[in-house]
Design an enzyme around this catalytic site. Structure first.
Site, PDB file in Angstrom:
ATOM      1  N   CYS A 197      -7.233  38.247   0.436  1.00  0.00           N
ATOM      2  CA  CYS A 197      -8.538  37.660   0.661  1.00  0.00           C
ATOM      3  C   CYS A 197      -8.832  36.510  -0.278  1.00  0.00           C
ATOM      4  CB  CYS A 197      -9.610  38.727   0.460  1.00  0.00           C
ATOM      5  SG  CYS A 197      -9.439  39.602  -1.085  1.00  0.00           S
ATOM      6  N   SER A 198      -8.344  36.619  -1.467  1.00  0.00           N
ATOM      7  CA  SER A 198      -8.730  35.593  -2.409  1.00  0.00           C
ATOM      8  C   SER A 198      -7.520  34.787  -2.877  1.00  0.00           C
ATOM      9  CB  SER A 198      -9.442  36.223  -3.596  1.00  0.00           C
ATOM     10  OG  SER A 198      -8.700  37.317  -4.062  1.00  0.00           O
TER      11      SER A 198
END
Lengths: 262, 262
Positions: A105-106
């Protein structure tokens, strides 16, 4: 190697502007080669690189036991780990699967062409913004994010013309939030050159490069910029402003674009 | 689609234990196919998926202008974007480079085999830990990190036997910090089954899976766990404890392993 380094920055704090020194965290690109093949480049902190290599191999399912490894050579100067696997490991499902690595996600997958990129300088287009605008834009930015207030788990990113926020997106990953902003502006045929980007997350080198690739020249964050981002920001003359909270902000690079005084 | 969902959790707050509901942020695996080929799986928030797709393609240098794209079809149910590029874009340097995507400081490449993995349940090994131990471990954990205090830019991860912290590592990326801990424990021939992992970062599904792959059954964080992590935690019976700060904590899954009372 150093985990952090000292930088000189311009601090605004409740009406006072001063040059101060502060420490920022180092970013260290670290490439793992497996049996001679370049496998992944992690951007990490430069310590415990041997453990990082082993942990990465374990977490990815590339190794499961010590005998899967023939050797691990870390070259700190080159930022590289050279891993030789034993024959057993070479037959692990990871290698049979033939699927590309995915990313979280990051995470960002943008790093590999950083050195190609740094050669191109941000245009000297005279975007300038008053510090009071930055404070008020950050206030507007912060109030936009409902999800964050409820759950503490979401990053926001925004595009602004220096007067108001034009585009705002959220995501569990700060890279995704920023890619959403870039994608939306692109879909709407907006020009990037005269805009600034706001982010709730740290300004890493990857975040900065995303902005720079679109010719955005000012990046503003509630959080810390990181070492390599500051180096690149200096190099290509991209303005980075961090820790914008309440009546405070730190200008790390490209301070000519930030106007102080009444 | 929903950006967050409600969960029931066990909250400890200054001597009071209660069942409360709270919201957690959704994690949504989203795969981008380019010209029929699976290119990347992002774990993201399920909104603005079209913008995310465009922004990703731009940031990676896969497209540079609208005519590089023939079509983008988003299938929300399948969590997929099907991108067709025009012939021009197919000749872009990205495709000629032949290099694999790299990943960022806080990214994870672990996601693709999540569904293979979820079938394997955490062993029922009776690790149990008193809530007071968790509070004191988190206090020890927090004081260990000097870099974070100075710069606000580093995550910590640790392995504990429930009594004290045995291994501690820091990194700009929470995934890297955790991989360092896993790698160090592996190098030192430590057993994982009876240990707990502490992290300063959010418990994402990827973080949880890293722990679960090593048969760790308790994960403790200063921050929020995320939706998919909680779902998987329930499924495989892995204990997740979040927002451990001062005299508070939230137990999201596997609460039988946490002992309350004197």
């Amino acid at each position: 190697m150093n985990l952090q380094r000292e930088v000189i920055l311009t601090r605004y704090d409740k009406g006072q502007v001063s040059e101060v020194s502060d420490v920022v965290v180092c970013e260290y690109p670290f490439t793992i080669y497996i049996n001679g093949e370049e496998t992944v480049t992690l951007v990490c902190s430069p310590e415990s690189l041997d453990y990082l290599t082993l942990g990465y191999l374990l977490s990815e399912g590339i190794i499961n036991k010590k005998t899967d490894i023939e050797s691990v050579d870390i070259n700190e100067e080159k930022g590289a780990a050279y891993v030789r696997l034993s024959e057993d490991a070479g037959n692990s499902p990871y290698f049979k699967r033939g699927r590309r690595p995915t990313k979280g996600c990051s995470g960002g997958t943008i790093f590999y062409n950083i050195y190609d990129f740094v050669q191109s300088k941000i245009s000297d287009k005279k975007i300038q913004i008053h510090y009071k605008k930055i404070l008020s834009l950050m206030e507007e930015f912060t109030t936009k994010s409902d999800t964050f207030r409820d759950t503490g788990g979401v990053h926001g990113a925004a595009l602004s013309d220096g007067e108001k926020i034009l585009i705002f997106n959220e995501d569990i990953g700060r890279h995704n939030a920023m890619d959403k902003v870039i994608g939306e502006a692109f879909a709407k045929d907006m020009v990037f050159e005269d805009k600034i980007i706001l982010t709730s997350g740290r300004i890493s080198s990857e975040m900065l490069i995303k902005a720079a690739k679109r010719n955005v020249s000012v990046m503003v964050s509630r959080s810390a910029p990181m070492d390599l981002a500051i180096r690149i920001g200096e190099e290509i003359n991209l303005t980075t402003v961090g820790f914008v909270r309440g009546e405070r902000m730190n200008v790390y690079t490209g301070k000519d674009r930030i106007l102080f005084g009444e």
